[in-house]
Structures are given as structure tokens and as C-alpha cells.
Motif scaffolding. Structure first.
Motif, mmCIF file in Angstrom:
data_model
loop_
_atom_site.group_PDB
_atom_site.id
_atom_site.type_symbol
_atom_site.label_atom_id
_atom_site.label_comp_id
_atom_site.label_asym_id
_atom_site.label_seq_id
_atom_site.Cartn_x
_atom_site.Cartn_y
_atom_site.Cartn_z
ATOM 1 N N MET A 67 0.834 -1.199 0.000
ATOM 2 C CA MET A 67 0.000 0.000 0.000
ATOM 3 C C MET A 67 0.874 1.256 0.000
ATOM 4 O O MET A 67 0.578 2.228 -0.714
ATOM 5 N N ALA A 68 1.953 1.220 0.770
ATOM 6 C CA ALA A 68 2.870 2.361 0.806
ATOM 7 C C ALA A 68 3.516 2.592 -0.563
ATOM 8 O O ALA A 68 3.718 3.738 -0.980
ATOM 9 N N GLU A 69 3.853 1.504 -1.260
ATOM 10 C CA GLU A 69 4.411 1.632 -2.610
ATOM 11 C C GLU A 69 3.416 2.316 -3.544
ATOM 12 O O GLU A 69 3.782 3.198 -4.332
ATOM 13 N N LEU A 70 2.169 1.912 -3.453
ATOM 14 C CA LEU A 70 1.145 2.452 -4.331
ATOM 15 C C LEU A 70 0.865 3.926 -4.037
ATOM 16 O O LEU A 70 0.405 4.657 -4.916
ATOM 17 N N GLU A 71 1.142 4.353 -2.808
ATOM 18 C CA GLU A 71 0.980 5.773 -2.467
ATOM 19 C C GLU A 71 1.962 6.641 -3.263
ATOM 20 O O GLU A 71 1.724 7.830 -3.470
ATOM 21 N N ASN A 72 3.061 6.037 -3.715
ATOM 22 C CA ASN A 72 4.095 6.777 -4.440
ATOM 23 C C ASN A 72 4.027 6.592 -5.952
ATOM 24 O O ASN A 72 4.914 7.039 -6.671
ATOM 25 N N GLU A 73 2.984 5.928 -6.437
ATOM 26 C CA GLU A 73 2.803 5.740 -7.871
ATOM 27 C C GLU A 73 1.684 6.649 -8.367
ATOM 28 O O GLU A 73 0.618 6.706 -7.767
ATOM 29 N N GLN A 74 1.936 7.342 -9.459
ATOM 30 C CA GLN A 74 0.926 8.214 -10.036
ATOM 31 C C GLN A 74 -0.013 7.423 -10.956
ATOM 32 O O GLN A 74 0.365 6.395 -11.513
ATOM 33 N N VAL A 75 -1.217 7.938 -11.109
ATOM 34 C CA VAL A 75 -2.227 7.181 -11.844
ATOM 35 C C VAL A 75 -2.094 7.283 -13.367
ATOM 36 O O VAL A 75 -2.773 6.548 -14.087
ATOM 37 N N ASN A 76 -1.232 8.174 -13.844
ATOM 38 C CA ASN A 76 -1.121 8.333 -15.296
ATOM 39 C C ASN A 76 -0.091 7.405 -15.926
ATOM 40 O O ASN A 76 0.203 7.506 -17.106
ATOM 41 N N SER A 107 -2.688 9.425 -6.352
ATOM 42 C CA SER A 107 -1.756 8.299 -6.357
ATOM 43 C C SER A 107 -2.549 7.055 -6.733
ATOM 44 O O SER A 107 -3.786 7.045 -6.709
ATOM 45 N N ALA A 108 -1.840 5.984 -7.058
ATOM 46 C CA ALA A 108 -2.523 4.725 -7.363
ATOM 47 C C ALA A 108 -3.306 4.242 -6.154
ATOM 48 O O ALA A 108 -4.425 3.741 -6.283
ATOM 49 N N ALA A 109 -2.735 4.388 -4.958
ATOM 50 C CA ALA A 109 -3.419 3.949 -3.741
ATOM 51 C C ALA A 109 -4.724 4.714 -3.540
ATOM 52 O O ALA A 109 -5.757 4.130 -3.180
ATOM 53 N N ARG A 113 -8.466 3.164 -3.450
ATOM 54 C CA ARG A 113 -9.344 3.395 -2.303
ATOM 55 C C ARG A 113 -10.692 3.948 -2.748
ATOM 56 O O ARG A 113 -11.749 3.512 -2.274
ATOM 57 N N ASN A 114 -10.651 4.917 -3.655
ATOM 58 C CA ASN A 114 -11.900 5.528 -4.096
ATOM 59 C C ASN A 114 -12.761 4.566 -4.902
ATOM 60 O O ASN A 114 -13.985 4.569 -4.775
ATOM 61 N N LEU A 115 -12.141 3.752 -5.741
ATOM 62 C CA LEU A 115 -12.901 2.747 -6.485
ATOM 63 C C LEU A 115 -13.514 1.738 -5.529
ATOM 64 O O LEU A 115 -14.695 1.369 -5.666
ATOM 65 N N ARG A 116 -12.730 1.294 -4.569
ATOM 66 C CA ARG A 116 -13.238 0.334 -3.584
ATOM 67 C C ARG A 116 -14.396 0.918 -2.788
ATOM 68 O O ARG A 116 -15.423 0.264 -2.568
ATOM 69 N N ASP A 117 -14.261 2.163 -2.348
ATOM 70 C CA ASP A 117 -15.315 2.782 -1.546
ATOM 71 C C ASP A 117 -16.581 2.987 -2.365
ATOM 72 O O ASP A 117 -17.696 2.824 -1.854
ATOM 73 N N ALA A 118 -16.439 3.342 -3.643
ATOM 74 C CA ALA A 118 -17.613 3.517 -4.498
ATOM 75 C C ALA A 118 -18.384 2.212 -4.636
ATOM 76 O O ALA A 118 -19.618 2.203 -4.683
ATOM 77 N N MET A 119 -17.667 1.088 -4.675
ATOM 78 C CA MET A 119 -18.313 -0.211 -4.824
ATOM 79 C C MET A 119 -18.861 -0.740 -3.509
ATOM 80 O O MET A 119 -19.938 -1.328 -3.465
ATOM 81 N N ALA A 120 -18.140 -0.523 -2.420
ATOM 82 C CA ALA A 120 -18.428 -1.241 -1.177
ATOM 83 C C ALA A 120 -19.301 -0.475 -0.190
ATOM 84 O O ALA A 120 -19.921 -1.092 0.670
ATOM 85 N N MET A 164 -10.884 -2.690 -16.310
ATOM 86 C CA MET A 164 -11.053 -3.492 -15.099
ATOM 87 C C MET A 164 -10.111 -4.692 -15.112
ATOM 88 O O MET A 164 -9.555 -5.062 -14.073
ATOM 89 N N GLN A 165 -9.934 -5.280 -16.289
ATOM 90 C CA GLN A 165 -8.999 -6.403 -16.403
ATOM 91 C C GLN A 165 -7.570 -5.945 -16.113
ATOM 92 O O GLN A 165 -6.843 -6.597 -15.357
ATOM 93 N N ARG A 166 -7.170 -4.837 -16.723
ATOM 94 C CA ARG A 166 -5.791 -4.353 -16.553
ATOM 95 C C ARG A 166 -5.494 -3.974 -15.101
ATOM 96 O O ARG A 166 -4.497 -4.422 -14.518
ATOM 97 N N ILE A 167 -6.354 -3.177 -14.507
ATOM 98 C CA ILE A 167 -6.129 -2.718 -13.138
ATOM 99 C C ILE A 167 -6.271 -3.867 -12.143
ATOM 100 O O ILE A 167 -5.443 -4.046 -11.253
#
Length: 200
Positions: A67-76, A107-109, A113-120, A164-167
Motif C-alpha cells: 500500500m505504501a508503494e502504491l501511495e508513491n505511484e501516479q495514476v497516469n 496516487s494509485a493507492a 481506495r476511491n474505487l473500492r469505496d464507491a463499490m463497497a 477493469m482487467q488491466r487494473i
């Protein structure tokens, strides 16, 4: 498919979901991809967000570290590829997908999080079908973040089946690799045995 051993469940369930997401079958490919994507995302994010006070195994620590790694990755960047620029027509379909709104500095994280929260989260219908003519081709995720019980941020993103497949597959692969690499001492097996004993 064979059984999943209890001591391997933390990663093996996600890995099997990944394999299914890579090659969905049947008449409802977009719906099936969404179901598998959401299962992977909810399972992995639940573990990756584990608080330090509740980390019992090396696998828990590895999930938190991912999760910490993903905090440092940009979404583009790959594999997230969330771009604020309008996308061109999808080849062979004549389909134009609206660009994401509000994710420029994510960030990717934070995206996950936002995708998960929208679904859950059950407080509203935040995921809507995205159709092309009479065909369901993906889903629109209406995301938000709260601060002091008030909406502090809002965003919207359309994910096609390929997105969805890629992510989902990328997240699953990294999650499973991290958990498997961390479990060098058999702690997952010990925890699974303890859970079975408690339930007996």
C-alpha cells in the motif's frame, strides 16, 4: 480447479480471481469482469489497509508495504493509465469514453481506495452501467471523499472491461507476489490452524 489450502487462502483466492478475470467466459463479459474486479479490489484493499496494531504476520506487513508503494505511484502511468485528456474512439466500436474527472493528482493507492469505496459503501448507488447502444461495455464510478462528514472531493471515472482487467489483474499479481514472498516462516499456516481450532 483443485482446492485452496487454508494456509494459502490469503493470496490463492485472489490469484484464482485474477486468472478468471484475465479470460472471462460467457454472455455477460462486462458484468463478470466487474464482479471479479470488485472481489479482487475489496479483498486486497481490506488487507493492504490493515493497521499496524493488527499486523500479525509477515504477510500483513507485506500487504501494508505494498500500500505504501502504491501511495508513491501516479495514476497516469502503467498499469493504471488514468489520464485527464479525452480518449479517442475505441478501435472497432465507434465508442468514445469520457475522460476521468478529478483524478489528476491521485496516487494509485488513492485511486484504488476511491474505487473500492464507491463499490463497497452502501450509502448510495455510486456505480452505474456504461452502455454503448444496447451493449453494456463498462461501469461509471462516482467517487467521493469525506472530511468532517462533508464531501471534500468528488471524482468520476469510466472503466471499460479492458480497464477493469488491466487494473484488477495488475493489483492481484502484485498483491499475491508480496504475500507469497513474505510467508517464509509458515505464519499463514499457523494462523489458519489457530482459526480452525477456534471455530471447532
Amino acid at each position: 480447479m483443485g482446492q485452496i489450502a487454508p494456509e494459502q487462502a490469503e493470496w490463492a483466492v485472489v490469484d484464482r480471481l485474477r486468472q478468471m478475470l484475465e479470460a472471462p467466459e460467457g454472455a455477460y463479459l462486462a458484468s463478470q469482469s466487474y464482479a471479479l474486479f470488485s472481489s479482487i479490489l475489496c479483498w486486497a484493499m481490506q488487507h493492504m489497509r490493515i493497521h499496524a496494531d493488527y499486523q500479525l504476520t509477515d504477510g500483513d506487513g507485506a500487504a501494508s508495504a505494498l500500500m505504501a508503494e502504491l501511495e508513491n505511484e501516479q495514476v497516469n502511468i502503467e498499469p493504471w493509465c488514468v489520464c485527464s485528456e479525452p480518449a479517442g474512439p475505441v478501435e472497432g466500436r465507434g465508442l468514445t469514453v469520457p475522460p476521468p474527472e478529478g483524478f489528476e493528482n491521485h496516487s494509485a493507492a488513492r485511486l484504488l481506495r476511491n474505487l473500492r469505496d464507491a463499490m463497497a459503501h452502501g450509502d448510495a448507488r455510486k456505480v452505474q452501467p456504461f452502455n454503448h447502444g444496447e451493449i453494456l461495455v463498462g461501469f461509471t464510478f462516482n467517487c467521493s471523499e469525506l472530511k468532517k462528514r462533508k464531501v471534500d472531493w468528488q471524482g468520476r471515472i469510466v472503466l471499460l472491461r479492458a480497464d477493469m482487467q488491466r487494473i484488477g489483474c495488475s493489483l492481484a499479481s502484485r498483491y499475491c507476489a508480496a504475500i507469497k514472498a513474505a510467508d517464509q516462516s509458515g505464519e499463514l499456516e499457523a494462523r489458519a490452524a489457530a482459526m480452525i481450532e477456534d471455530a471447532a
